[in-house]
Structure formats: structure tokens, C-alpha cells
Design a protein around this motif. Sequence first.
Motif, PDB file in Angstrom:
ATOM      1  N   GLY A   1       0.828  -1.195   0.000  1.00 20.82           N
ATOM      2  CA  GLY A   1       0.000   0.000   0.000  1.00 20.82           C
ATOM      3  C   GLY A   1       0.861   1.243   0.000  1.00 20.82           C
ATOM      4  N   VAL A   2       0.219   2.333  -0.249  1.00 23.47           N
ATOM      5  CA  VAL A   2       0.911   3.626  -0.244  1.00 23.47           C
ATOM      6  C   VAL A   2       0.165   4.592   0.658  1.00 23.47           C
ATOM      7  N   GLN A   3       0.865   5.603   1.093  1.00 21.61           N
ATOM      8  CA  GLN A   3       0.270   6.646   1.927  1.00 21.61           C
ATOM      9  C   GLN A   3       0.737   7.994   1.434  1.00 21.61           C
ATOM     10  N   ASP A   4      -0.100   9.016   1.670  1.00 20.29           N
ATOM     11  CA  ASP A   4       0.342  10.370   1.358  1.00 20.29           C
ATOM     12  C   ASP A   4       1.118  10.924   2.550  1.00 20.29           C
ATOM     13  N   ALA A   5       1.555  12.158   2.451  1.00 19.55           N
ATOM     14  CA  ALA A   5       2.393  12.753   3.496  1.00 19.55           C
ATOM     15  C   ALA A   5       1.681  12.836   4.844  1.00 19.55           C
ATOM     16  N   GLN A   6       0.345  12.841   4.844  1.00 18.03           N
ATOM     17  CA  GLN A   6      -0.410  12.904   6.096  1.00 18.03           C
ATOM     18  C   GLN A   6      -0.745  11.521   6.655  1.00 18.03           C
ATOM     19  N   GLY A   7      -0.332  10.455   5.955  1.00 19.82           N
ATOM     20  CA  GLY A   7      -0.578   9.099   6.436  1.00 19.82           C
ATOM     21  C   GLY A   7      -1.865   8.478   5.930  1.00 19.82           C
ATOM     22  N   ASN A   8      -2.581   9.171   5.031  1.00 22.96           N
ATOM     23  CA  ASN A   8      -3.816   8.625   4.478  1.00 22.96           C
ATOM     24  C   ASN A   8      -3.491   7.545   3.452  1.00 22.96           C
TER      25      ASN A   8
END
Length: 75
Positions: A1-8
Motif C-alpha cells: 500500500g501507499v500513503q500520502d504525506a499525512q498518512g492517508n
Amino acid sequence: GVQDAQGNAGTGTGSSGNFSIDTRPTVVDRPPEVTVTISDERLTAGETATVTFTFSERVTGFTKDDIDLTLANGT
């Protein structure tokens, strides 16, 4: 999985051609490094040598005017 800079968590799918991943710490964590080599370490009066600067990443705006030789009495 991947996350954006805010952890979403990321959604959807994506594809790409060739890519590379820079695993080195960011510039904030570790500045670029430079290796300096000289072609002749034992110069006598009148001789010259080539000095090479090799940076760990792309550097822009670096010119010979950025090199200060006054402390070493160099030219």
C-alpha cells in the motif's frame, strides 16, 4: 500500500514506465556530499594540477568563483 504525506491510505491504481527511488535521506536530514581530488599532490613552483569536485547529487550554480583559495595561498 501507499500513503500520502499525512498518512492517508492511497486509493485507485497506477502504472508507470521505468522509475527510480531515492533511498537516501532528504536534504534536510543530510546535505549533499562532495569529494575533492587533485591530479598532483606534490607541486613545485610553476606546475599546475587539476582539481575535481564530485558531488553526491546534482548541484546548480557552482562555479570557480565559489572556491576560496586565499587561506591556502593558491591561485
